[in-house]
Design an enzyme around this catalytic site. Structure first.
Site, short mmCIF file in Angstrom:
data_model
loop_
_atom_site.label_atom_id
_atom_site.label_comp_id
_atom_site.label_asym_id
_atom_site.label_seq_id
_atom_site.Cartn_x
_atom_site.Cartn_y
_atom_site.Cartn_z
CB THR A 30 -0.95 0.04 1.22
OG1 THR A 30 -0.19 -0.15 2.41
CG2 THR A 30 -2.03 -1.03 1.13
NE ARG A 38 -10.51 -10.38 2.51
CZ ARG A 38 -9.65 -10.88 1.61
NH1 ARG A 38 -8.42 -10.42 1.54
NH2 ARG A 38 -10.04 -11.83 0.77
CD GLN A 104 -1.82 -13.92 1.55
OE1 GLN A 104 -3.01 -14.18 1.60
NE2 GLN A 104 -1.20 -13.26 2.52
CG ASP A 107 3.13 -6.14 -5.69
OD1 ASP A 107 4.17 -6.81 -5.46
OD2 ASP A 107 2.45 -5.63 -4.79
CG HIS A 122 -2.71 -15.68 -3.93
ND1 HIS A 122 -3.28 -14.82 -3.03
CD2 HIS A 122 -2.88 -16.92 -3.40
CE1 HIS A 122 -3.77 -15.50 -1.99
NE2 HIS A 122 -3.52 -16.78 -2.20
CB CYS A 133 -4.84 -22.34 -28.10
SG CYS A 133 -3.78 -20.93 -27.74
CB CYS A 158 -6.97 -19.32 -30.94
SG CYS A 158 -6.62 -18.86 -29.24
CB SER A 197 -6.74 -9.39 6.39
OG SER A 197 -7.01 -10.18 5.25
CG ASN A 220 -2.15 -6.68 9.02
OD1 ASN A 220 -1.73 -6.69 7.86
ND2 ASN A 220 -3.43 -6.61 9.31
P1 OAD Z 1 -6.02 -7.75 2.71
O1 OAD Z 1 -6.50 -6.49 2.07
O2 OAD Z 1 -7.03 -8.73 3.13
O3 OAD Z 1 -5.15 -7.39 4.00
C1 OAD Z 1 -4.15 -6.41 3.96
C2 OAD Z 1 -3.82 -6.03 5.37
O4 OAD Z 1 -2.73 -5.14 5.34
C3 OAD Z 1 -4.98 -5.29 6.09
O5 OAD Z 1 -5.33 -6.01 7.24
C4 OAD Z 1 -4.40 -3.92 6.42
O6 OAD Z 1 -4.76 -3.48 7.72
C5 OAD Z 1 -2.91 -4.15 6.33
N1 OAD Z 1 -2.15 -2.98 5.87
C6 OAD Z 1 -2.43 -2.14 4.86
N2 OAD Z 1 -1.44 -1.25 4.68
C7 OAD Z 1 -0.51 -1.51 5.63
C8 OAD Z 1 0.75 -0.94 5.97
N3 OAD Z 1 1.26 0.10 5.31
N4 OAD Z 1 1.43 -1.47 7.01
C9 OAD Z 1 0.93 -2.53 7.72
N5 OAD Z 1 -0.25 -3.11 7.43
C10 OAD Z 1 -0.96 -2.63 6.39
O7 OAD Z 1 -4.93 -8.38 1.72
P2 OAD Z 1 -4.31 -9.86 1.75
O8 OAD Z 1 -4.30 -10.40 3.13
O9 OAD Z 1 -3.07 -9.80 0.98
O10 OAD Z 1 -6.28 -13.09 -3.36
O11 OAD Z 1 -5.41 -10.63 0.92
C11 OAD Z 1 -5.22 -11.99 0.63
C12 OAD Z 1 -5.79 -12.33 -0.70
O12 OAD Z 1 -7.16 -11.87 -0.77
C13 OAD Z 1 -5.15 -11.63 -1.89
O13 OAD Z 1 -3.97 -12.27 -2.30
C14 OAD Z 1 -6.20 -11.72 -2.92
C15 OAD Z 1 -7.41 -11.37 -2.09
O14 OAD Z 1 -8.60 -11.88 -2.53
C16 OAD Z 1 -6.66 -13.40 -4.59
O15 OAD Z 1 -6.95 -12.57 -5.40
C17 OAD Z 1 -6.67 -14.87 -4.85
#
Ligand code: OAD
Length: 253
Positions: A30, A38, A104, A107, A122, A133, A158, A197, A220
């Site tokens: 971020t 989330r 996960q 990027d 992921h 294809c 295709c 999260s 987090n």
């Molecule tokens: P989430 O968006 O669920 O969680 C990101 C977490 O990072 C949140 O709890 C924020 O509070 C925290 N956060 C944000 N910025 C931050 C910072 N600068 N310092 C510390 N914490 C910070 O994202 P993921 O857990 O990565 O999957 O989500 C998991 C998977 O859900 C993703 O890979 C994606 C999604 O659906 C697929 O697309 C298959």
């Protein structure tokens, strides 16, 4: 425990460890300008994961996916590793730790920051596979189409729909990346959970595989359902905690 005490404990854990396994998520990026999923400003505030990242939905209506992914794709291309990514790579490059990152994220920013071993649980945005294809093309070959927000097709062959090589809900994780991440968690003498999260399985199950006695540190911004199992929890930002811990570690080396 106040922040400076927690930071001091974190540095002690880092100092005492050699094999560090990391599980990272969207919060890691971020501070590079890529939204997470989330949080209050996350992607899922405007779209639902079922609409966009579900494989059945993609097959039925790829236009919904491409409409959402276009701005995300552009922000990923333009993004640079932030101080959190850099601090993590410096742990191995400057401090001699063996760091294995299970991410996960799609990027590629850990790799751009210099982290040597990164398992993309992921998948990644750098290539796409034709749903007709099975042919694979690099994202650079369809860059303009990906930016446009229109459905990306396999041309001039295709004309099948191309799907980025990221894992959708309803798909298996890449076998190699997942099994290597399991081994890393089992071998680690320190486990770090960074910016996730912990809402999505099986990735969220990885920290639970560490051996008894191996410290778990979670950084987090918001609470996770594994905070109670952690030896140390930071709800501060990664761009603050990781560089500060690294600085203290280096000054005491
Ligand atoms: P989430 O968006 O669920 O969680 C990101 C977490 O990072 C949140 O709890 C924020 O509070 C925290 N956060 C944000 N910025 C931050 C910072 N600068 N310092 C510390 N914490 C910070 O994202 P993921 O857990 O990565 O999957 O989500 C998991 C998977 O859900 C993703 O890979 C994606 C999604 O659906 C697929 O697309 C298959």
């Amino acid at each position: 425990m106040d922040y400076s005490e927690r930071l001091g404990r974190f540095v002690k854990f880092l100092k005492a460890s050699q094999r560090i396994a990391v599980l990272s998520g969207a919060g890691m990026s971020t501070e590079s300008g890529i939204p997470d999923f989330r949080s209050s400003s996350g992607l899922y505030k405007t779209v639902t994961s079922e609409e966009v990242f579900d494989i059945g939905c993609f097959r039925r209506s790829p236009e919904k996916f491409y409409d959402v992914i276009a701005p995300l794709y552009v922000s990923m291309l333009e993004a640079k590793p932030n101080s959190g990514h850099k601090a993590l790579s410096e742990l191995e490059l400057d401090c001699g730790k063996d760091v294995i990152v299970a991410t996960q994220n799609i990027d590629g920013l850990h790799q751009k920051a210099g982290s040597k071993v990164v398992h993309e649980l992921h998948g990644g945005m750098l290539s796409l596979t034709c749903q007709s294809c099975g042919g694979q093309v690099p994202a650079s070959a369809v860059d303009a189409d990906l930016r446009s927000g229109k459905v990306v097709r396999h041309r001039p062959t295709c004309n099948g729909v191309l799907k980025p090589d990221i894992v959708f809900f309803g798909e298996m994780l890449p076998e190699g990346a997942f099994s290597a991440s399991i081994s890393a968690m089992k071998r680690a003498d320190l486990v770090l959970v960074l910016g996730t999260s912990l809402a999505v399985y099986p990735a969220a199950s990885l920290p639970g595989l560490r051996r008894g006695g191996t410290p778990l540190v979670i950084v987090n911004k918001t609470e996770t359902n594994q905070d109670d199992n952690a030896d140390l929890v930071f709800h501060e930002s990664l761009g603050e905690v990781l560089p500060q811990a690294l600085k203290q570690l280096k000054s005491g080396l």
